[in-house]
Design a protein around this motif. Structure first.
Motif, PDB file in Angstrom:
ATOM      1  N   GLY A  51       8.773 104.359  -7.630  1.00 35.33           N
ATOM      2  CA  GLY A  51       8.822 106.379  -6.980  1.00 35.33           C
ATOM      3  C   GLY A  51       9.767 106.626  -6.103  1.00 35.33           C
ATOM      4  N   GLN A  52      11.547 106.985  -6.426  1.00 35.58           N
ATOM      5  CA  GLN A  52      11.893 108.145  -5.911  1.00 35.58           C
ATOM      6  C   GLN A  52      12.715 108.087  -7.187  1.00 35.58           C
ATOM      7  OE1 GLN A  52      13.539 108.244  -2.587  1.00 35.58           O
ATOM      8  NE2 GLN A  52      11.628 106.520  -2.245  1.00 35.58           N
ATOM      9  N   VAL A  53      12.166 109.361  -7.721  1.00 35.37           N
ATOM     10  CA  VAL A  53      12.726 109.851  -9.001  1.00 35.37           C
ATOM     11  C   VAL A  53      14.257 110.261  -8.798  1.00 35.37           C
ATOM     12  CG1 VAL A  53      11.950 111.979 -10.326  1.00 35.37           C
ATOM     13  CG2 VAL A  53      10.591 110.932  -9.110  1.00 35.37           C
ATOM     14  N   SER A  54      14.200 110.282  -9.139  1.00 35.12           N
ATOM     15  CA  SER A  54      16.332 109.840  -9.215  1.00 35.12           C
ATOM     16  C   SER A  54      16.435 111.020 -10.932  1.00 35.12           C
ATOM     17  CB  SER A  54      16.770 108.704  -9.358  1.00 35.12           C
ATOM     18  OG  SER A  54      18.064 109.308 -10.618  1.00 35.12           O
ATOM     19  N   VAL A  55      16.862 112.196 -10.132  1.00 38.32           N
ATOM     20  CA  VAL A  55      17.632 113.104 -11.362  1.00 38.32           C
ATOM     21  C   VAL A  55      19.028 112.923 -11.464  1.00 38.32           C
ATOM     22  CG1 VAL A  55      17.426 115.373 -12.026  1.00 38.32           C
ATOM     23  CG2 VAL A  55      15.705 114.209 -10.576  1.00 38.32           C
ATOM     24  N   GLY A  56      19.472 111.537 -10.913  1.00 38.82           N
ATOM     25  CA  GLY A  56      21.348 111.973 -10.587  1.00 38.82           C
ATOM     26  C   GLY A  56      21.978 110.553 -11.984  1.00 38.82           C
ATOM     27  N   HIS A  57      20.611 109.448 -12.678  1.00 39.86           N
ATOM     28  CA  HIS A  57      20.661 109.044 -12.636  1.00 39.86           C
ATOM     29  C   HIS A  57      22.288 108.781 -13.219  1.00 39.86           C
ATOM     30  CE1 HIS A  57      18.999 105.720 -10.904  1.00 39.86           C
ATOM     31  NE2 HIS A  57      19.064 104.882 -12.202  1.00 39.86           N
ATOM     32  N   VAL A  58      22.214 109.823 -14.579  1.00 38.24           N
ATOM     33  CA  VAL A  58      23.688 109.625 -15.680  1.00 38.24           C
ATOM     34  C   VAL A  58      24.916 109.377 -14.575  1.00 38.24           C
ATOM     35  CG1 VAL A  58      24.365 112.134 -14.939  1.00 38.24           C
ATOM     36  CG2 VAL A  58      24.587 110.553 -17.028  1.00 38.24           C
ATOM     37  N   VAL A  59      25.126 109.283 -13.080  1.00 34.91           N
ATOM     38  CA  VAL A  59      25.809 108.814 -12.583  1.00 34.91           C
ATOM     39  C   VAL A  59      26.722 107.568 -12.550  1.00 34.91           C
ATOM     40  CG1 VAL A  59      24.652 108.560 -10.296  1.00 34.91           C
ATOM     41  CG2 VAL A  59      27.694 109.662 -10.166  1.00 34.91           C
ATOM     42  N   PHE A  60      25.550 107.196 -13.077  1.00 38.07           N
ATOM     43  CA  PHE A  60      25.547 105.193 -12.852  1.00 38.07           C
ATOM     44  C   PHE A  60      25.285 105.319 -14.575  1.00 38.07           C
ATOM     45  CE2 PHE A  60      22.687 105.851 -10.240  1.00 38.07           C
ATOM     46  CZ  PHE A  60      23.421 105.546  -8.611  1.00 38.07           C
TER      47      PHE A  60
END
Ligand SMILES: Nc1ncnc2c1ncn2[C@@H]1O[C@H](COP(=O)(O)OP(=O)(O)OP(=O)(O)O)[C@@H](O)[C@H]1O
Ligand SMILES: [Mg+2]
Lengths: 323, 255
Positions: A51-60
């Motif tokens: 439930g931790q909505v990451s909106v920066g996953h593109v960094v990985f």
């Protein structure tokens, strides 16, 4: 038993698809669906289960993509050799980013991840070693099979299918282990979970790192298929958003949710792009915006949750018979 | 000494919700914690479990200083709690809720499941094992809180108003459950507004008022203590009530 039956049907369809629908467009579409399904499934571990909505996953995603292309562009090695490096990079970055940000609740976590991803995009855009705005390219002509550079989408399709299967297997295993239970508990009430002995920060961090590792693999595969990476395709915020929406649309926190979401959205986008050409990109944003609104308003659990068997309703109906 | 709090103070800004409170708990005790609304009982509780960081003071568990321990570390040492407002894991079944507690001592799913079933049996909720926790009402949720806490195999169990919102019959059942838990060797701290519960369960009582401890002793001693009656009813009412059975004044007999 029924689950097993469904699983075999889905697997059979997935294996047969590029042979039955064998035009280059259809095969490419299939490969892209699988690729996004890998990324969205990876996101699902932290965004759905925890439930931790990451909106920066593109960094990985970018870690993997740049590692794969860098391995060729800088060392003349097959992009394949960049994958482990990309994983290490993503996991280390996840640890550095996760320790301070996973404490933040809800929107603050999301905003922190956006900030990290955008910062990284700006840094890379201004780093000549990483090709700056132009990016890095893979081998133009495959030197051998290990370069994994094919004209046809078919080999990519099956490669992605295998990686997706592994990703889902890892997710399934995690969801059914103590870690998966803890994540779900933390999502509902972190306070209660901790009072029962669940180490909330550590569990979320592990989920974040696992998710980052798998996302980085997706990034590497993406760069290999397209043969290059630049700041937009490897670190652009739109990729984060796409991944997130696919998982949410299909069903965040459900094993097959991201695959369902990818199977709906990727064709939608590809088809609208091929019809509308360059103008399609703007439309994509509109469609995504609409989907966010629809999910938030009507079906926060995503499409798959409509089919999910719920627990039996309780017999206990509350304190209605109070004195 | 199993659990000890020394001079716990918890301030929210300049407001001291708990002011220099101390308590000791021996193995086998049932300590009752009472006081009017807003007295600081829950806040004190949260300082013991690590949910809140005390502004000053120490907490010791089995002689070991656990003041800086996280809630999960305290749970591992054997400190379990329930919440005044049930913190049910709504996305899970009743069984899964209890499994979260059971996972503390058994890392394997099957083992945790077996243990959770046993705990549900013990608290009389087996029938509801597969029900969605969301479908439970207040009594069910309160009982589930206890079940989850029990599944962690605690040495000390802190119950924060575990019987609020229950009807007379459910309270009786809950009292039986607490007795059963106590018999199994678990030391208890209970916060409760229902005096009958305190009278029938607690071996010692501590009374809070405006963050401070104003009395302690046996249930009978504290309920006849003028300071306690004054705290609940105000000084004038306490004078008028002199000579009456204080229990009735403090919430009345259970109906
Ligand atoms: N997080 C907080 N921030 C500010 N004030 C708080 C906070 N938590 C509690 N308080 C205040 O501290 C005081 C004590 O609250 P607490 O919940 O401990 O009382 P209580 O004795 O448990 O009352 P009740 O019987 O109603 O549960 C109250 O005045 C409350 O408003
Ligand atoms: Mg309280």
């Amino acid at each position: 038993m029924r689950r097993l039956l469904w699983l075999s049907v889905v697997a059979a369809v997935a294996i047969a698809y590029p042979l039955l629908l064998s035009s280059p467009f259809q095969q490419r579409l299939g490969a892209l669906v699988l690729l996004y399904a890998i990324a969205a499934s990876a996101w699902n571990i932290v965004g759905g289960y925890a439930g931790q909505v990451s909106v920066g996953h593109v960094v990985f995603f970018g870690c993997g993509a740049y590692a794969a292309m860098g391995s060729y562009a800088k060392f003349g090695l097959s992009p394949l050799f960049g994958i482990p490096g990309g994983i290490v990079l993503a996991v280390v970055l996840a640890a550095i980013v996760g320790v301070p940000t996973l404490r933040l609740s809800g929107h603050y976590f999301s905003m922190a991840t956006i900030a990290v991803a955008e910062t990284m995009r700006l840094i890379v855009t201004n780093t000549d070693y990483l090709g700056a705005a132009v990016g890095l390219s893979g081998p133009t002509v495959p030197r051998n099979i290990f370069d994994l550079s094919f004209l046809s989408s078919l080999p990519y399709y099956y490669l992605f299918l295998v990686i997706l299967a592994i990703t889902l297997l890892i997710t399934w295993w995690m969801a059914n282990s103590r870690m998966g239970f803890y994540l779900r508990a933390i999502k509902d009430s972190e306070r209660a979970a901790r009072s029962l002995g669940a180490p909330a920060s550590r569990t979320k961090l592990y989920a974040f790192m696992l998710s980052a590792a798998l996302t980085s693999v997706a990034g590497a595969l993406y760069a290999m298929m397209f043969g290059f990476v630049d700041p937009e395709s490897g670190l652009g915020i739109l990729i984060s958003v796409k991944i997130l929406i696919m998982a949410a649309l299909g069903g965040a926190g459900l094993l097959f949710g991201p695959l369902v979401g990818a199977a709906i959205l990727v064709p939608l986008e590809e088809i609208s792009n091929s019809w509308l050409g360059g103008k399609g990109a703007g439309l994509t944003f509109v469609v995504y915006g609409a989907i966010i609104v629809l999910i938030a308003r009507f079906q926060p659990g995503g499409i798959l949750s409509l089919f999910k068997r719920r627990g039996k309703p309780g017999v206990d109906t509350g304190a209605s018979h109070a004195p | 000494m199993l659990l000890e709090a020394r001079g716990i103070t918890k301030a929210f800004g300049s407001f001291k919700a708990v002011d220099d409170a101390s308590v000791t708990l021996e193995q086998g005790d049932i300590l009752g914690l009472i006081g009017p609304n807003g007295a600081g009982k829950s806040t004190f509780f949260n300082c013991l479990t690590g949910d809140l960081k005390a502004t000053s003071g120490r907490v010791l568990f089995g002689g070991r200083d656990i003041t800086d321990f996280t809630p999960e570390l305290r749970a591992e040492l054997g400190l379990a709690r329930t919440f005044q407002v049930p913190q049910t894991f709504e996305g899970m079944t009743v069984l899964e809720n209890v499994m979260i507690g059971a996972f503390l001592r058994s890392s394997h799913r099957a083992e945790a499941e077996t243990k959770a079933h046993a705990v549900l049996e013990r608290v009389g909720m087996s029938r509801l094992a597969e029900a969605s926790a969301r479908s439970l009402g207040t009594p069910g949720r309160k009982r589930l809180e206890i079940a989850r806490a029990l599944a962690t195999e605690p040495k000390v169990l802190l119950l924060d108003e575990a019987m609020a919102g229950l009807n007379a019959n459910e309270v009786k059942l809950a009292i039986d459950l607490v007795r059963d838990i106590h018999r199994s060797g678990i030391t208890l701290v209970i916060v409760e507004h229902i005096m009958e519960v305190i009278m029938s369960l607690a071996s010692r009582v501590m009374v809070f008022h405006q963050g401070k401890e104003i009395a302690r002793g046996s249930p009978r001693e504290v309920t006849s203590n003028p300071a306690v009656i004054a705290a609940y009813l105000g000084t004038r009412a306490a004078k008028a009530a002199a000579g009456h059975t204080p229990i009735e004044l403090m919430g009345g007999p259970l109906t």
